[in-house]
Write a protein that holds these residues in place. Structure first.
Motif, short mmCIF file in Angstrom:
data_model
loop_
_atom_site.label_atom_id
_atom_site.label_comp_id
_atom_site.label_asym_id
_atom_site.label_seq_id
_atom_site.Cartn_x
_atom_site.Cartn_y
_atom_site.Cartn_z
N MET A 19 -0.61 3.18 -22.88
CA MET A 19 0.36 4.25 -22.67
C MET A 19 1.79 3.70 -22.71
O MET A 19 2.69 4.28 -23.34
CB MET A 19 0.12 4.95 -21.33
CG MET A 19 1.16 6.02 -20.98
SD MET A 19 1.30 7.33 -22.23
CE MET A 19 -0.17 8.29 -21.83
N ALA A 20 2.01 2.56 -22.04
CA ALA A 20 3.34 1.95 -22.08
C ALA A 20 3.75 1.66 -23.51
O ALA A 20 4.90 1.92 -23.91
CB ALA A 20 3.35 0.67 -21.24
N ALA A 21 2.84 1.14 -24.32
CA ALA A 21 3.15 0.81 -25.71
C ALA A 21 3.46 2.07 -26.52
O ALA A 21 4.34 2.06 -27.39
CB ALA A 21 2.00 0.03 -26.33
N ASN A 22 2.73 3.16 -26.27
CA ASN A 22 3.03 4.43 -26.96
C ASN A 22 4.42 4.93 -26.60
O ASN A 22 5.17 5.38 -27.48
CB ASN A 22 1.99 5.48 -26.60
CG ASN A 22 0.78 5.47 -27.51
OD1 ASN A 22 0.80 6.05 -28.59
ND2 ASN A 22 -0.28 4.79 -27.08
N LEU A 23 4.77 4.88 -25.33
CA LEU A 23 6.08 5.36 -24.91
C LEU A 23 7.19 4.48 -25.46
O LEU A 23 8.23 4.97 -25.90
CB LEU A 23 6.14 5.44 -23.38
CG LEU A 23 5.20 6.46 -22.74
CD1 LEU A 23 5.16 6.30 -21.23
CD2 LEU A 23 5.63 7.89 -23.10
N LEU A 24 6.98 3.15 -25.46
CA LEU A 24 7.96 2.25 -26.04
C LEU A 24 8.08 2.49 -27.55
O LEU A 24 9.18 2.45 -28.11
CB LEU A 24 7.55 0.80 -25.78
CG LEU A 24 7.60 0.32 -24.32
CD1 LEU A 24 6.90 -1.03 -24.18
CD2 LEU A 24 9.04 0.23 -23.82
N GLY A 25 6.96 2.77 -28.18
CA GLY A 25 6.97 3.06 -29.61
C GLY A 25 7.81 4.27 -29.94
O GLY A 25 8.51 4.29 -30.97
N GLN A 26 7.78 5.29 -29.09
CA GLN A 26 8.57 6.48 -29.35
C GLN A 26 10.07 6.19 -29.29
O GLN A 26 10.86 6.90 -29.91
CB GLN A 26 8.21 7.58 -28.35
CG GLN A 26 6.84 8.17 -28.62
CD GLN A 26 6.57 9.38 -27.75
OE1 GLN A 26 6.83 9.38 -26.56
NE2 GLN A 26 6.05 10.43 -28.35
N TYR A 27 10.45 5.18 -28.52
CA TYR A 27 11.86 4.79 -28.46
C TYR A 27 12.22 3.79 -29.56
O TYR A 27 13.36 3.33 -29.63
CB TYR A 27 12.18 4.17 -27.09
CG TYR A 27 12.40 5.19 -26.00
CD1 TYR A 27 13.57 5.93 -25.94
CD2 TYR A 27 11.44 5.41 -25.02
CE1 TYR A 27 13.79 6.87 -24.93
CE2 TYR A 27 11.65 6.33 -24.01
CZ TYR A 27 12.82 7.06 -23.97
OH TYR A 27 13.03 7.98 -22.98
N GLY A 28 11.27 3.45 -30.42
CA GLY A 28 11.57 2.54 -31.51
C GLY A 28 11.63 1.09 -31.12
O GLY A 28 12.13 0.26 -31.89
N LEU A 29 11.13 0.73 -29.96
CA LEU A 29 11.20 -0.66 -29.51
C LEU A 29 10.07 -1.48 -30.15
O LEU A 29 8.91 -1.08 -30.14
CB LEU A 29 11.09 -0.73 -27.99
CG LEU A 29 12.24 -0.07 -27.22
CD1 LEU A 29 12.02 -0.19 -25.73
CD2 LEU A 29 13.58 -0.67 -27.61
N ARG A 30 10.44 -2.63 -30.70
CA ARG A 30 9.45 -3.53 -31.28
C ARG A 30 8.57 -4.08 -30.16
O ARG A 30 9.05 -4.71 -29.23
CB ARG A 30 10.14 -4.67 -32.03
CG ARG A 30 10.91 -4.22 -33.26
CD ARG A 30 11.58 -5.40 -33.94
NE ARG A 30 12.45 -6.10 -32.98
CZ ARG A 30 12.80 -7.37 -33.08
NH1 ARG A 30 12.33 -8.11 -34.07
NH2 ARG A 30 13.62 -7.92 -32.21
#
Length: 546
Positions: A19-30
């Motif tokens: 879930m953390a990775a999905n949310l970070l992905g939405q912000y465009g964070l590598r």
């Protein structure tokens, strides 16, 4: 060779890490997700997602075809050993302030699969299966992590600005940081039995209250049921996993010959919390930070709240929209919330699972009495045993929630369905997106609306003017029509003309006309528009992890 550089490393791809990775992905964070296992888990452990957890899945864009297939809990019945009802909650009659079912069940392997599919949306998020952290070192600018590919037997070094430890109860990251778990482990064990059913019937959720059986029996998916029961001290831990005993647990509720036993797991349950959740640039989330007893079904939910809290803060710090001091509020906000959920879970467990047969029968009689009393009955039927918790301090206007019962700061903002221009009827969160937002009440003075618009522009957020339901079909640009009147009720309850919501939907500030300028000045000092939404793409990370 210089180490690969990413924004965030997530260790562990269970529900919280994914879930953390999905949310970070939405912000465009590598983001690189490091997962020790080479294949997906097949065991169901967690089964419950409350309405806030479901709202976090919504925020991650994991709904509909991308969703995990939540199975709504429509009714929950407390029963004794003779299957006589002690109390009941009809969730179809309970208000749903977050726009989701108050409780929903799920099959964990399918939930994790949905989260992992979600990661495929992002070219800048990479999953490294069959990898484990060998060591890491921190400095003022980031974290250098030495990662071993356990299949190819080679190591690489990855450089990240921050690391999120989502590697579970036996967290290797927590151990390497030298952090202790504080709290207790129960003497009892719990037995979790998952069975496959040929159809979606029967569909019920029972809470057996003893004296012999204590636990939960529920449907978790259209083809799966779960039987969880407390194993009392002194019981033979090998015998309780035997087919004979498993059959005795299933038989009171469904014909054992009509189902297929998928898994039988025995586990101890804990009430433990790490002494600190952050060391430098490393943060603990989920079971790495806190181990929750199962009685309120809040273990995974609490971990998802951790992910929702830290990810928007990381995005704003890394995107130049906030100072690094914002990250200090993660533990300040989340620790008290998790501790209170742990306390409530312990209390419920002590009430349901302690004492002998005589005490259990007396307790059951007392529950039945409370259920039928005019004052306490609605408390049970409306499921008020799970309180609406809030942040007492943290990233709030003034740093702390007000002492008044009407204080809005730190509260979770409701999510009704609204009408938004040509998009039509939608949940409020889908209109707001992943930004700060400023909402003004129906009929707010023009000067408040102008100030709200300027405030939103200064922080890179969105301003929405709330219009009454009478404007349905005639809403103007920048308006959301309050179809159910819930937003208008909220503004009236708190005596506010304007509310500022954080990206995780907690209230930063609510004020009337007189306080708008002060809120604007404080917010402008803390938040700026995002200068970047991450650095998209991480081809080399994908190659290194292959």
């Amino acid at each position: 060779m210089a180490p690969e550089s990413v924004d965030v490393i997530v260790v562990g791809s269970g529900p919280v890490g994914a879930m953390a990775a999905n949310l970070l992905g939405q912000y465009g964070l590598r983001t690189v997700v490091i997962e020790r296992e080479t294949t997906a888990h097949t065991q169901s452990r967690a089964i419950n997602a409350d309405d806030e957890a479901q709202r976090i899945f919504q925020a991650a864009g994991l709904t509909g075809e991308l969703g995990p297939g939540f199975h709504p809990c429509l009714k929950m019945t407390y029963v004794d050993d003779e299957m006589r009802m002690l109390a009941e909650v009809d969730f179809t009659k309970v208000e749903r302030p977050n726009g989701h079912y108050i409780g929903a069940l799920f099959n964990q392997p399918r939930l994790e699969a949905a989260l992992h599919r979600g990661l495929e949306r992002f070219s800048h998020v990479t999953m490294w299966r069959g990898h484990e952290v060998e060591s890491f070192m921190q400095d003022d600018d980031g974290v250098s992590v030495r990662v071993k590919d356990t299949v190819a037997n080679r190591t690489v070094t990855v450089r990240a600005r921050y690391l999120l430890a989502c590697d579970g109860a036996k967290s290797g990251i927590r151990r390497r940081l030298g952090l202790k778990l504080e709290g207790t482990t129960a003497l009892e064990h719990a037995l979790a039995i998952s069975v496959e059913t040929p159809s979606s019937a029967p569909d019920f959720t029972y809470y057996p209250c003893g004296p012999e059986r204590v636990g939960i029996v529920t449907r978790t998916a259209h083809d799966e049921m779960r039987f969880d029961t407390v194993v009392k001290p002194g019981q033979d831990l090998e015998y309780v996993k035997s087919p004979e005993y498993v059959r005795s647990i299933i038989a009171p509720f469904i014909d054992p010959d009509s189902v297929k036993v998928k898994s039988v797991n025995l586990y101890a349950y804990h009430s433990r919390m790490a002494e600190k959740w952050r060391v430098g640039r490393v943060f603990l989330l989920g079971d790495a930070a806190h181990l929750m007893p199962p009685f309120l079904g809040q273990g995974l939910c609490s971990g998802l709240r951790d992910a929702a809290n830290i990810t928007w803060k990381l995005a704003h710090v890394l995107g130049g929209a906030a100072d690094a001091s914002l990250l200090d509020t993660y533990e300040v906000e989340r620790r008290p919330h998790a501790a209170e959920m742990m306390r409530l879970s312990d209390s419920l467990g002590a009430m349901l699972a302690s004492g002998g047969p005589f005490m259990a029968r007396a307790r059951n009689a007392f529950i039945k009495l409370l259920y039928h009393m005019p004052v306490t009955g609605p408390f049970i039927r409306e499921y008020k045993m799970k309180p609406n918790l809030f942040h007492a301090e943290g990233f709030l206007f003034g740093g702390k929630r007000g002492k008044s019962k009407q204080a809005a700061e730190g509260a979770y903002f409701p999510q009704p369905r609204v009408e938004h221009g040509e998009e039509g009827e939608r949940p409020l969160d889908d209109v707001i997106g992943h930004r700060f937002s400023v909402l003004t009440r129906p009929g707010a003075p023009a000067e408040v609306q102008q100030a709200a618009k300027a405030m939103a522009e200064d922080i890179g957020g969105v301003w929405l003017s709330v219009a009454p339901a009478a404007r349905s079909g005639a809403g103007r640009s920048g308006e959301v029509v309050d179809l159910e009147g819930k937003l208008g009720e909220w503004f009236a309850q708190h005596g506010s003309d304007l509310v500022v919501l954080r990206p995780d939907r907690y209230v930063y500030a609510a004020t009337n006309r007189a306080g708008v300028a002060q809120v604007h000045a404080a917010l402008k000092q803390s938040v700026r528009p995002l200068t970047r939404w991450g650095s998209r793409g991480s081809r080399r990370a994908a190659q290194l992890g292959a």
